[in-house]
Write an enzyme that holds these catalytic residues in place. Structure first.
Site, short mmCIF file in Angstrom:
data_model
loop_
_atom_site.label_atom_id
_atom_site.label_comp_id
_atom_site.label_asym_id
_atom_site.label_seq_id
_atom_site.Cartn_x
_atom_site.Cartn_y
_atom_site.Cartn_z
N ARG A 168 0.90 -1.13 -0.08
CA ARG A 168 -0.02 0.06 0.03
C ARG A 168 0.92 1.31 -0.09
O ARG A 168 1.97 1.11 0.37
CB ARG A 168 -0.93 -0.06 1.28
CG ARG A 168 -1.83 -0.94 1.13
CD ARG A 168 -2.64 -1.15 2.75
NE ARG A 168 -3.32 -2.48 2.54
CZ ARG A 168 -3.69 -3.15 3.62
NH1 ARG A 168 -3.22 -2.64 4.62
NH2 ARG A 168 -4.57 -4.22 3.62
N ARG A 219 -11.13 2.80 5.94
CA ARG A 219 -9.67 2.42 5.89
C ARG A 219 -9.08 2.93 4.17
O ARG A 219 -8.17 3.46 3.96
CB ARG A 219 -9.30 1.13 6.15
CG ARG A 219 -7.67 1.09 6.19
CD ARG A 219 -6.99 -0.12 6.65
NE ARG A 219 -7.18 -1.52 5.84
CZ ARG A 219 -7.12 -2.59 6.18
NH1 ARG A 219 -6.40 -3.00 7.42
NH2 ARG A 219 -7.26 -3.54 5.13
N ARG A 270 -12.76 -9.80 1.31
CA ARG A 270 -12.26 -9.99 2.56
C ARG A 270 -13.32 -10.18 3.44
O ARG A 270 -13.35 -10.80 4.42
CB ARG A 270 -11.70 -8.81 2.99
CG ARG A 270 -10.13 -8.78 2.44
CD ARG A 270 -9.37 -7.67 2.93
NE ARG A 270 -8.07 -7.53 1.87
CZ ARG A 270 -6.84 -7.53 2.57
NH1 ARG A 270 -6.84 -7.02 3.63
NH2 ARG A 270 -5.64 -7.69 2.16
N1 LIG Z 1 -12.50 0.03 17.62
C1 LIG Z 1 -12.47 0.73 16.55
N2 LIG Z 1 -13.46 1.50 16.23
C2 LIG Z 1 -13.59 2.10 14.99
N3 LIG Z 1 -12.48 2.00 14.29
C3 LIG Z 1 -11.67 1.08 14.22
C4 LIG Z 1 -11.45 0.46 15.55
N4 LIG Z 1 -10.41 -0.23 15.38
C5 LIG Z 1 -10.05 -0.10 14.39
N5 LIG Z 1 -10.44 0.76 13.67
C6 LIG Z 1 -9.97 1.15 12.29
O1 LIG Z 1 -10.49 0.25 11.55
C7 LIG Z 1 -9.45 0.27 10.09
C8 LIG Z 1 -9.02 -1.37 10.14
O2 LIG Z 1 -7.88 -1.34 11.31
P1 LIG Z 1 -6.63 -2.17 11.01
O3 LIG Z 1 -5.98 -1.63 9.77
O4 LIG Z 1 -6.20 -2.03 12.17
O5 LIG Z 1 -7.23 -3.65 10.92
P2 LIG Z 1 -6.37 -4.97 10.59
O6 LIG Z 1 -7.26 -5.91 11.66
O7 LIG Z 1 -5.07 -4.68 10.99
O8 LIG Z 1 -6.84 -5.32 9.15
P3 LIG Z 1 -5.71 -6.15 8.19
O9 LIG Z 1 -5.94 -7.37 8.64
O10 LIG Z 1 -6.46 -5.87 6.71
O11 LIG Z 1 -4.46 -5.68 8.18
C9 LIG Z 1 -8.51 1.25 10.58
O12 LIG Z 1 -8.89 2.44 9.82
C10 LIG Z 1 -8.64 1.60 12.06
O13 LIG Z 1 -8.35 2.96 12.29
N1 LIG Z 2 -0.87 -16.65 8.00
C1 LIG Z 2 -0.41 -15.44 7.80
N2 LIG Z 2 -1.25 -14.43 7.86
C2 LIG Z 2 -0.68 -13.25 7.85
C3 LIG Z 2 0.69 -12.68 7.76
N3 LIG Z 2 0.69 -11.45 7.71
C4 LIG Z 2 -0.46 -11.05 7.50
N4 LIG Z 2 -1.41 -12.06 7.73
C5 LIG Z 2 -2.71 -11.81 7.61
O1 LIG Z 2 -3.27 -11.43 6.34
C6 LIG Z 2 -4.30 -10.90 6.27
C7 LIG Z 2 -4.45 -9.51 5.39
O2 LIG Z 2 -3.41 -8.74 5.70
P1 LIG Z 2 -3.28 -7.17 4.94
O3 LIG Z 2 -1.97 -6.64 5.38
O4 LIG Z 2 -3.15 -7.52 3.45
O5 LIG Z 2 -4.40 -6.43 5.14
C8 LIG Z 2 -4.59 -10.43 7.76
O6 LIG Z 2 -5.61 -11.04 8.34
C9 LIG Z 2 -3.23 -10.71 8.27
O7 LIG Z 2 -3.41 -10.87 9.78
C10 LIG Z 2 1.43 -13.96 8.04
O8 LIG Z 2 2.56 -14.04 8.07
N5 LIG Z 2 0.78 -15.12 8.09
#
Ligand SMILES: Nc1ncnc2c1ncn2[C@@H]1O[C@H](COP(=O)(O)OP(=O)(O)OP(=O)(O)O)[C@@H](O)[C@H]1O
Ligand SMILES: Nc1nc2c(ncn2[C@@H]2O[C@H](COP(=O)(O)O)[C@@H](O)[C@H]2O)c(=O)[nH]1
Length: 364
Positions: free
Chosen positions: A175, A268, A279
């Protein structure tokens, strides 16, 4: 093909030449597991003591040098070895600090069996014993958009010297704000597939159409920096890590509702509509599996961010005793209480089956 002489193990201990020209010059122990004898030797030279393992396959009458995975103990004066569960050897090193003296050599665990199959060689895997749960790596899973990354960033910001992020590999495109080597190691599928085949990954999974994986090196880099490792991985990955040699605390983050999850992914703004829908479809299965597979030690709902962050800290022992006691009194407390006792008795609990009690020192 010949049979190993019956006196072989005893003779090794006495270091009497028995016709098996072993290279070790330092200190050796040997342990039988099934039809194999694992000879663990410290190879002393002037500057460094390292440990080596050779395997005598009694059924084939042959010595084998195994492929060694993981980080092995270094710089110590000798060791004792004990077989546990017929699949791993606990090695206690002498002349090491208390934090560095318990090691595990996996010789026939599920993980080692998988690696043997993948590599086509004998495999052994080293891992270091960790004291109590408070130092265990933390695996955080949950559907895309639930807030895993946000929560992890909060932890890293509040405890910058305590946690280190395991940087995964992925074949998805970066990204705009993502940096190679920081958020992910962005890589070609063919390269990653080869590395997986070569046994370089602790776990990997196909997630939303791309390959993601945790390399052994990524986890070791965090361990080497003396920090507690955090892994952000999907449920399939968490399942693999549960079956691996890495003993961790497993946390599943669930959304308050599918509608909220969709809203977060839209806000996001990092995926196309088509990718968001994909997703969300996968999220349903992940939530079901997360709640039913019994992989996770804690399931936290990320409704209110601050509240969820507080609960996350509670799950990984970052709150003060007063707070912990109130968790202990709550309905979900039994397991936590159990762990607290283990921590306070200063046990080494790399594996649930193993408790090595050490003298309890002054509370810090
Ligand atoms: N409790 C909450 N309430 C509202 N918005 C939230 C909350 N927690 C996270 N967010 C927002 O939701 C969006 C997704 O959060 P984040 O990127 O941390 O998700 P993630 O689980 O890491 O996703 P991915 O697995 O795709 O990487 C972000 O824009 C974040 O700011
Ligand atoms: N099994 C694994 N899953 C992973 C790893 N690193 C990230 N993730 C998961 O992929 C999705 C999507 O992530 P995104 O960055 O494309 O939004 C998310 O659920 C991550 O937890 C890994 O090393 N192994």
């Amino acid at each position: 093909m010949g049979e190993a002489p019956m006196f072989y193990v005893e003779n090794l201990k006495d270091r009497v030449s028995n016709g098996f020209n072993l290279r070790f010059k330092g200190f050796e122990t040997s342990i039988d597991v099934g039809d194999k004898t694992f000879v663990i030797g410290s190879n002393n030279n002037d500057s460094i003591s390292s440990i080596e393992v050779q395997i005598y396959d009694k059924s084939r009458g042959k010595w084998v040098i195994p492929t060694v995975l993981g980080t092995e103990p270094k710089r110590y004066e000798g060791h004792s070895a004990i077989l546990l569960n017929e699949d791993r050897i606990m090695v206690i090193t002498w002349g090491s600090t208390p934090d560095d003296c318990i090691w595990f050599l996996e010789v026939d665990t599920e993980y080692v069996k998988q690696q043997k199959k993948a590599l086509g060689t004998e495999v052994i895997a080293w891992s270091k014993g960790v004291r109590g749960d408070a130092e265990k790596p933390v695996v955080i899973s949950g559907p895309s958009g639930v807030g895993k990354g946000t929560l992890i960033n909060m932890l890293m910001k509040e405890f910058p010297t305590m946690f280190g992020f395991s940087v995964s590999h992925t074949t998805r495109a970066p990204r705009s704000i993502e940096k190679n080597g920081v958020h992910y190691h962005f890589t070609e599928r063919s390269i990653m597939e080869k590395d997986i085949k070569d046994g370089k990954f602790l776990e990997f999974a196909s997630v939303h159409g791309n390959l993601y994986g945790t390399s052994i090196e990524a986890v070791e880099a965090v361990a080497d920096s003396g920090k507690r490792c955090i892994l952000d991985i999907d449920v399939q990955g968490a399942k693999s890590v549960r079956a691996s040699s890495l003993d961790a605390v497993f946390i599943f983050i669930s959304p308050p509702s599918m509608a909220k999850l969709e809203e977060r992914l839209h806000l996001r703004g990092t995926e196309t509509e088509e990718q968001i829908q994909k997703r969300l479809r996968n999220a349903k299965a992940e939530i079901e599996q997360g709640k039913s597979l019994g992989i996770f030690d804690h399931i936290l709902c990320n409704d209110h961010l601050e509240k969820c962050y507080d609960n996350l800290k509670g799950s990984i022992y970052l709150q003060n005793m007063q707070r912990r006691r109130s968790i202990i009194r709550s309905s979900l407390s039994l397991r936590l209480w159990d762990r607290e006792i283990h921590q306070r008795t200063r046990s080494f609990s790399m594996y649930p089956c193993l408790k090595v009690e050490l003298p309890v020192g002054p509370e810090v």
